[in-house]
Write a protein that holds these residues in place. Structure first.
Motif, PDB file in Angstrom:
ATOM      1  N   LEU A  40       0.830  -1.212   0.000  1.00  0.00           N
ATOM      2  CA  LEU A  40       0.000   0.000   0.000  1.00  0.00           C
ATOM      3  C   LEU A  40       0.866   1.265   0.000  1.00  0.00           C
ATOM      4  O   LEU A  40       0.564   2.231  -0.704  1.00  0.00           O
ATOM      5  CB  LEU A  40      -0.945  -0.015   1.213  1.00  0.00           C
ATOM      6  CG  LEU A  40      -1.934  -1.201   1.218  1.00  0.00           C
ATOM      7  CD1 LEU A  40      -2.706  -1.225   2.539  1.00  0.00           C
ATOM      8  CD2 LEU A  40      -2.889  -1.129   0.038  1.00  0.00           C
ATOM      9  N   ALA A  41       1.947   1.234   0.786  1.00  0.00           N
ATOM     10  CA  ALA A  41       2.835   2.400   0.842  1.00  0.00           C
ATOM     11  C   ALA A  41       3.504   2.624  -0.509  1.00  0.00           C
ATOM     12  O   ALA A  41       3.642   3.764  -0.976  1.00  0.00           O
ATOM     13  CB  ALA A  41       3.883   2.214   1.939  1.00  0.00           C
ATOM     14  N   LEU A  42       3.929   1.541  -1.163  1.00  0.00           N
ATOM     15  CA  LEU A  42       4.558   1.664  -2.478  1.00  0.00           C
ATOM     16  C   LEU A  42       3.577   2.235  -3.501  1.00  0.00           C
ATOM     17  O   LEU A  42       3.922   3.109  -4.304  1.00  0.00           O
ATOM     18  CB  LEU A  42       5.081   0.303  -2.946  1.00  0.00           C
ATOM     19  CG  LEU A  42       5.616   0.272  -4.383  1.00  0.00           C
ATOM     20  CD1 LEU A  42       6.807   1.207  -4.543  1.00  0.00           C
ATOM     21  CD2 LEU A  42       6.002  -1.140  -4.784  1.00  0.00           C
ATOM     22  N   ARG A  43       2.342   1.761  -3.454  1.00  0.00           N
ATOM     23  CA  ARG A  43       1.331   2.276  -4.396  1.00  0.00           C
ATOM     24  C   ARG A  43       1.126   3.781  -4.197  1.00  0.00           C
ATOM     25  O   ARG A  43       0.981   4.534  -5.163  1.00  0.00           O
ATOM     26  CB  ARG A  43       0.011   1.522  -4.232  1.00  0.00           C
ATOM     27  CG  ARG A  43       0.048   0.124  -4.809  1.00  0.00           C
ATOM     28  CD  ARG A  43      -1.242  -0.621  -4.478  1.00  0.00           C
ATOM     29  NE  ARG A  43      -1.133  -2.029  -4.788  1.00  0.00           N
ATOM     30  CZ  ARG A  43      -1.365  -2.547  -6.005  1.00  0.00           C
ATOM     31  NH1 ARG A  43      -1.698  -1.764  -7.007  1.00  0.00           N
ATOM     32  NH2 ARG A  43      -1.238  -3.846  -6.202  1.00  0.00           N
ATOM     33  N   ARG A  44       1.112   4.211  -2.909  1.00  0.00           N
ATOM     34  CA  ARG A  44       0.977   5.652  -2.646  1.00  0.00           C
ATOM     35  C   ARG A  44       2.159   6.407  -3.242  1.00  0.00           C
ATOM     36  O   ARG A  44       2.009   7.455  -3.856  1.00  0.00           O
ATOM     37  CB  ARG A  44       0.905   5.915  -1.130  1.00  0.00           C
ATOM     38  CG  ARG A  44      -0.477   5.669  -0.538  1.00  0.00           C
ATOM     39  CD  ARG A  44      -0.646   6.378   0.804  1.00  0.00           C
ATOM     40  NE  ARG A  44       0.296   5.937   1.828  1.00  0.00           N
ATOM     41  CZ  ARG A  44       0.113   4.877   2.605  1.00  0.00           C
ATOM     42  NH1 ARG A  44      -0.974   4.119   2.459  1.00  0.00           N
ATOM     43  NH2 ARG A  44       1.000   4.539   3.506  1.00  0.00           N
ATOM     44  N   ALA A  45       3.358   5.854  -3.064  1.00  0.00           N
ATOM     45  CA  ALA A  45       4.565   6.507  -3.583  1.00  0.00           C
ATOM     46  C   ALA A  45       4.522   6.601  -5.110  1.00  0.00           C
ATOM     47  O   ALA A  45       4.881   7.629  -5.692  1.00  0.00           O
ATOM     48  CB  ALA A  45       5.808   5.738  -3.133  1.00  0.00           C
ATOM     49  N   LEU A  46       4.078   5.525  -5.754  1.00  0.00           N
ATOM     50  CA  LEU A  46       4.035   5.533  -7.222  1.00  0.00           C
ATOM     51  C   LEU A  46       2.996   6.522  -7.734  1.00  0.00           C
ATOM     52  O   LEU A  46       3.204   7.195  -8.746  1.00  0.00           O
ATOM     53  CB  LEU A  46       3.746   4.119  -7.757  1.00  0.00           C
ATOM     54  CG  LEU A  46       4.839   3.091  -7.496  1.00  0.00           C
ATOM     55  CD1 LEU A  46       4.432   1.725  -8.038  1.00  0.00           C
ATOM     56  CD2 LEU A  46       6.170   3.515  -8.107  1.00  0.00           C
ATOM     57  N   ARG A  47       1.865   6.636  -7.011  1.00  0.00           N
ATOM     58  CA  ARG A  47       0.855   7.622  -7.406  1.00  0.00           C
ATOM     59  C   ARG A  47       1.419   9.035  -7.257  1.00  0.00           C
ATOM     60  O   ARG A  47       1.216   9.896  -8.097  1.00  0.00           O
ATOM     61  CB  ARG A  47      -0.396   7.474  -6.540  1.00  0.00           C
ATOM     62  CG  ARG A  47      -1.408   6.533  -7.134  1.00  0.00           C
ATOM     63  CD  ARG A  47      -2.684   6.497  -6.303  1.00  0.00           C
ATOM     64  NE  ARG A  47      -3.096   5.115  -6.150  1.00  0.00           N
ATOM     65  CZ  ARG A  47      -3.076   4.444  -5.021  1.00  0.00           C
ATOM     66  NH1 ARG A  47      -2.717   5.029  -3.898  1.00  0.00           N
ATOM     67  NH2 ARG A  47      -3.428   3.184  -4.990  1.00  0.00           N
ATOM     68  N   GLU A  48       2.143   9.238  -6.160  1.00  0.00           N
ATOM     69  CA  GLU A  48       2.664  10.578  -5.886  1.00  0.00           C
ATOM     70  C   GLU A  48       3.754  10.981  -6.889  1.00  0.00           C
ATOM     71  O   GLU A  48       3.765  12.092  -7.388  1.00  0.00           O
ATOM     72  CB  GLU A  48       3.216  10.637  -4.452  1.00  0.00           C
ATOM     73  CG  GLU A  48       3.670  12.040  -4.071  1.00  0.00           C
ATOM     74  CD  GLU A  48       4.185  12.123  -2.640  1.00  0.00           C
ATOM     75  OE1 GLU A  48       4.078  11.126  -1.890  1.00  0.00           O
ATOM     76  OE2 GLU A  48       4.710  13.198  -2.277  1.00  0.00           O
ATOM     77  N   PHE A  49       4.665  10.064  -7.147  1.00  0.00           N
ATOM     78  CA  PHE A  49       5.837  10.438  -7.951  1.00  0.00           C
ATOM     79  C   PHE A  49       5.791   9.942  -9.398  1.00  0.00           C
ATOM     80  O   PHE A  49       6.560  10.405 -10.232  1.00  0.00           O
ATOM     81  CB  PHE A  49       7.119   9.920  -7.292  1.00  0.00           C
ATOM     82  CG  PHE A  49       7.393  10.557  -5.964  1.00  0.00           C
ATOM     83  CD1 PHE A  49       7.870  11.856  -5.887  1.00  0.00           C
ATOM     84  CD2 PHE A  49       7.139   9.874  -4.780  1.00  0.00           C
ATOM     85  CE1 PHE A  49       8.106  12.466  -4.658  1.00  0.00           C
ATOM     86  CE2 PHE A  49       7.377  10.462  -3.541  1.00  0.00           C
ATOM     87  CZ  PHE A  49       7.860  11.767  -3.485  1.00  0.00           C
ATOM     88  N   GLY A  50       4.930   8.970  -9.683  1.00  0.00           N
ATOM     89  CA  GLY A  50       4.916   8.387 -11.022  1.00  0.00           C
ATOM     90  C   GLY A  50       3.857   8.971 -11.940  1.00  0.00           C
ATOM     91  O   GLY A  50       4.000   8.944 -13.160  1.00  0.00           O
ATOM     92  N   ALA A  51       2.785   9.523 -11.340  1.00  0.00           N
ATOM     93  CA  ALA A  51       1.672  10.012 -12.157  1.00  0.00           C
ATOM     94  C   ALA A  51       2.140  11.097 -13.116  1.00  0.00           C
ATOM     95  O   ALA A  51       2.924  11.972 -12.744  1.00  0.00           O
ATOM     96  CB  ALA A  51       0.563  10.543 -11.256  1.00  0.00           C
ATOM     97  N   GLY A  52       1.677  11.025 -14.358  1.00  0.00           N
ATOM     98  CA  GLY A  52       1.964  12.068 -15.330  1.00  0.00           C
ATOM     99  C   GLY A  52       3.280  11.910 -16.062  1.00  0.00           C
ATOM    100  O   GLY A  52       3.579  12.692 -16.953  1.00  0.00           O
TER     101      GLY A  52
END
Ligand SMILES: [Zn+2]
Length: 273
Positions: free
Chosen positions: A201-213
């Protein structure tokens, strides 16, 4: 110039300090997902994140460590060395690539010297769709009583029966049965979990935060413990259609192996990140 050897640590706490120090020295902000459990030395456990290079870059390179807890020593050392590497920073700027460092995907395992998470989950088997039917591993279920014997040390017959399995089906079959992942026994080996675990769950949050766009994302996740000592392997862990394999080989070189076509030392796995 910091010597490469100074980048490596003897404990999770030391590794985390070195990572935070290197990121700070580089002038980077560190974001942390704190796991609400104590470390082996009473230290804070966290998945730490830092981005190097142009924040709005279209291309993102992710370098992560500690998916399998105790394997984090190698990845952490590499991350600290990269954070301190002026050439890397210059190249990232010049090419318009941001580099996201994810330190200690599984901080509990890193701190406690274990491959698995605080709930005995193999993080790299935990990324399945839990709303659907779980993957099955009948060979694991067959030999589970031999792999996790009730009696310790196990009786000689235990070893003999495992040897018989190898004699009949081969070492590769044993490796696949043990390490492929299983979703039935929470106390067993290479357990994939009954739900997404904290690190997932923490990794998914990180990927949403830094990977989006981002237009392009490449990801190097550092592991240890497979193959010959001192050797290395670039294993593709992604979709295995021809286009993806071709792109991976174009990016990382022709030596890239795959778990799906028997070119890797690793057998096919379920639920990889
Ligand atoms: Zn690993």
């Amino acid at each position: 110039m910091t010597s490469r050897i100074d980048c490596f640590s003897r404990s999770y706490g030391e590794a985390r300090s070195r990572f935070l120090e290197a990121a700070t020295r580089r002038g980077l902000q560190v974001g942390s997902h704190v796991l609400p459990r104590p470390g082996a030395d009473g230290e804070t456990l966290a998945m730490d994140l830092a981005v190097l290079g142009p924040a709005a870059a279209q291309a993102l390179l992710i370098v992560s460590s500690g998916c399998h807890g105790i394997e984090g020593y190698a990845g952490s050392g590499a991350q600290v060395a990269l954070l301190l590497d002026n050439e890397l920073e210059a190249a990232a700027r010049e090419r318009g690539v941001a580099v996201l460092f994810i330190h200690a995907l599984n901080p509990h395992g890193f701190s406690w010297g274990s491959r698995v998470t605080e709930d005995n989950v193999d993080l790299n088997r935990n990324f399945i769709d839990f709303s659907r039917t779980r993957p099955v591993n009948p060979d694991y279920e067959r030999i589970a009583p031999l792999l996790v014997p009730r009696q310790w040390p196990p009786p000689a017959m235990n070893t003999l029966r495992l040897a018989a399995f190898v004699a009949r089906y081969g070492m590769r079959a044993l490796q696949a049965a043990v390490s492929g992942g299983q979703y039935v026994d929470p106390d067993g080996l290479f357990f994939g979990g009954h739900a997404p675990t904290w690190s997932n769950l923490a990794l998914r949050r990180a990927l949403r935060e830094f990977g989006a766009g981002r237009a392009r994302i490449a990801w190097i996740d550092v592991h240890t413990g497979l193959g010959r000592r001192g050797g290395s392997e670039r294993i593709l862990a992604a979709r295995h259609d021809a286009a993806t394999v071709a792109r991976a080989r174009a990016w990382w070189g022709s030596a890239v192996t795959s778990t799906q076509d028997d070119t890797s030392l690793s057998p096919a796995l379920h639920g990889q990140m």
